[in-house]
Each structure stands twice: as structure tokens, then as C-alpha cells.
Design an enzyme around this catalytic site. Sequence first.
Site, PDB file in Angstrom:
ATOM      1  N   GLY A 123       6.592  -1.108  -2.179  1.00 56.70           N
ATOM      2  CA  GLY A 123       5.569  -2.128  -2.470  1.00 56.70           C
ATOM      3  C   GLY A 123       4.501  -1.578  -3.399  1.00 56.70           C
ATOM      4  O   GLY A 123       4.064  -2.254  -4.334  1.00 56.70           O
ATOM      5  N   TYR A 171      17.122  -4.210  13.432  1.00 54.14           N
ATOM      6  CA  TYR A 171      16.786  -4.087  11.999  1.00 54.14           C
ATOM      7  C   TYR A 171      17.855  -4.767  11.134  1.00 54.14           C
ATOM      8  O   TYR A 171      17.510  -5.609  10.288  1.00 54.14           O
ATOM      9  CB  TYR A 171      16.614  -2.603  11.631  1.00 54.14           C
ATOM     10  N   ASN A 190       0.801  -1.237   0.000  1.00 57.10           N
ATOM     11  CA  ASN A 190       0.000   0.000   0.000  1.00 57.10           C
ATOM     12  C   ASN A 190       0.828   1.279   0.000  1.00 57.10           C
ATOM     13  O   ASN A 190       0.297   2.359  -0.198  1.00 57.10           O
ATOM     14  CB  ASN A 190      -0.976   0.010   1.185  1.00 57.10           C
TER      15      ASN A 190
END
Length: 323
Positions: free
Chosen positions: A49, A195, A45
Site C-alpha cells: 500500500g 485467509y 502506511n
Amino acid sequence: MSLLAYLSSFVLIALAIKVYLKVTTRWCQNKVCLVGKTVVVTGANSGLGYEVSLEFAKRGARVILACRNEDKAKQARDQIISETQNPNVVVKLVNMASLASIRNFASDILKSEKRLDILINNAGTGILRNEFTEDGLQVLMQVNYFGSVLLTMLLMDLLEKSSPSRIINVSSILAKQANLTKGNLNTYTGMSVCYPNSKLGLILFTMKLAKLLKTSSVSVYSLHPGVIDTNIFNNVPIVGSIITQYFAKYFFKTVEEGIQTILHTALTPGLEIYSGKHFEECDVVETYKTARDLELMETIWKETMRLIKCEEISEKLQLDAKR
Ligand SMILES: NC(=O)c1ccc[n+]([C@@H]2O[C@H](COP(=O)([O-])OP(=O)(O)OC[C@H]3O[C@@H](n4cnc5c(N)ncnc54)[C@H](OP(=O)(O)O)[C@@H]3O)[C@@H](O)[C@H]2O)c1
């Protein structure tokens, strides 16, 4: 230095970086048509992506937007359909922070889709607090790593049935800063290590999976997309909003530039000989130092399969690889 001098230096540096990025960014050159092909993109969204889903839709693919927020996903779908006139863009909900949600999503795909040609494991988050999910997994590791691994394993039969097919794992150059061990795979290792660990996990997963898929026509790649102006920095405390508002536009790549290596690995014909490799700027690169430990790759694979309760599929893949 006067304010004017500061401002002019900022503008000059920003300009120089923009010119450098324009000159050095490699573009995916192929025009592969995707009519008749099905693609799943997680985290579709926004950011990379969204942009890569738009490009797949332009090329005629059936695009499944795998997102956690229904409103944002439907808005993205409507925008893509109106821009491309490709009505074959659908939303399916999945929360990568929940193994049950991923299992439901995968079983829906297996029931409703005849084929799956490309899986883009893109969903990810920058920084999250030291929390654990309902599955007992560290939340950032689950969203960025465990979730993509489980989804890939559950969709493997369909990918094999549709082969030649490809799996793309969106990692990061920050995997170079990782300090991953079996002991800390499922712990909060602090903002600056968690991360990188999640992104190294994806690279090691790519390497091991490629070994297991050697005799099949499913290939798998990891990549660093560049440093791109997206929402990923929003939840980095304090500096996040400063980066997004004041710096990203001027100093980082645009999303169009950022998706080029994803498109290259997903679409370029003949790339199968590089299955398991890591890519930057539309080219295969030498594995990062942190990803060279093959014993670590095996250990992390085993521990991951245990934590996400995926040992059965893993054993099946290992047996198939031996045949
Ligand atoms: N931007 C960079 O400079 C950069 C550099 C290296 C690697 N990457 C990687 O590129 C990928 C895409 O990031 P981006 O830069 O495009 O950032 P982004 O715009 O923030 O996109 C991240 C996507 O992941 C989704 N997501 C987050 N948590 C999720 C969850 N629990 N379940 C399902 N979806 C979830 C987000 O959905 P919501 O909108 O609902 O949050 C969003 O759609 C990430 O894996 C990131 O680590 C980015």
C-alpha cells in the site's frame, strides 16, 4: 553436514531464488501520468500500500492514504511528500474492522472529493484469532473481505461519476486453498482456511461486480501480487517472525517488484475488456478452480450484502445492469 556446508547451501539457494525472481518478475511498463486524478489506497502506511501510493504520488495523483493508525499514516504521508514533492497526499482514517468506520470514511470522501479514479482495496492481515467484531463479523473476514466490499459499494456513485475508473482488489494465490460456503462465510475456519476464504471472497466479488458494471465505464480486477517481503507475516504465530527476520529478504519479492501487477491493472490503457478477471505477473490468468462456481459467486454476493447491510445499493446496481 558441517555448519559451513549448511550456510553455503542456504546462500546458494537464496541466490538462485533471487535470480529466478529477478528474471520472472514482470514490470508494469506504462508511464501513465496521473495529474488531475484521485486515488484511494487502503492500508497505505506500509508494504504494498505504501509503495503503490508512492508511485501514484510520483505520477502526480491526489493520493488518499486510507489507514487505521494516525501516527503511522502521517509518517507515511510525510515520507511520500518529501520523496515526490507532491503535496497532494492526504491521510484519512478508516478501520476496516468496523463497518461504522468505513461508512464514516466513505461519507467523508463523498462530501469532500470531486472525483475518484482508482480505488485500491489493499488493506489486509495474515492471521488473526478467532474473534468477532462489534458488527458480529469474523475479524479476518471483515478486514480482508467484508470491509473492502462495503467500501467499494459505498464509493460506487463517485467512481461512476468519475468514469472511466477502476477498482483493484488485492487478493492472493492462496485463494486456491479456500473452502468457502454460505455457511462458513462468517465463521472462523482455522488459520489455514480463513485467509484463503477471504481472498477467494474478493475474487468472487470482482467477478460479480464486473457483471453488474458491464454497461458502465467502471472496471474491476483482482490480483495476486506475488510473495513479498512485507509485515503481513508478522502476526503468524511463531513462524511469522522467523519468516520476516530470516527468510523474506532472501526468498521473497521486494515491494517494488510486488506492486507491479497492481500498477498494471490500475493504469494500463485498454484493460477494460478484462474487467472481472484475475491477474498475476502483469497478465490475466485463468480463474482458480475454487472461483469457477458461478452459483457460489451469486450465493456469496447475496449473503455478503445481507451481512454488511448493503442490499439497497446491490439492488440499485442490479437494476442499472438490466437497463
Ligand atoms: N506480502 C505478500 O506476500 C502478499 C501476498 C498476497 C497478497 N498480499 C496482500 O497484499 C495486501 C497488502 O499486504 P502487505 O503484504 O503489504 O502487508 P502489510 O505491510 O502488513 O500491509 C497491510 C496494510 O493493511 C493495513 N491494515 C491491517 N488491518 C487493518 C484494519 N483493520 N484497518 C485498516 N487497515 C488495516 C495495515 O495497517 P497497520 O500497519 O495499521 O497494521 C497495513 O497498512 C494484503 O491484502 C495482503 O493480503 C500480500
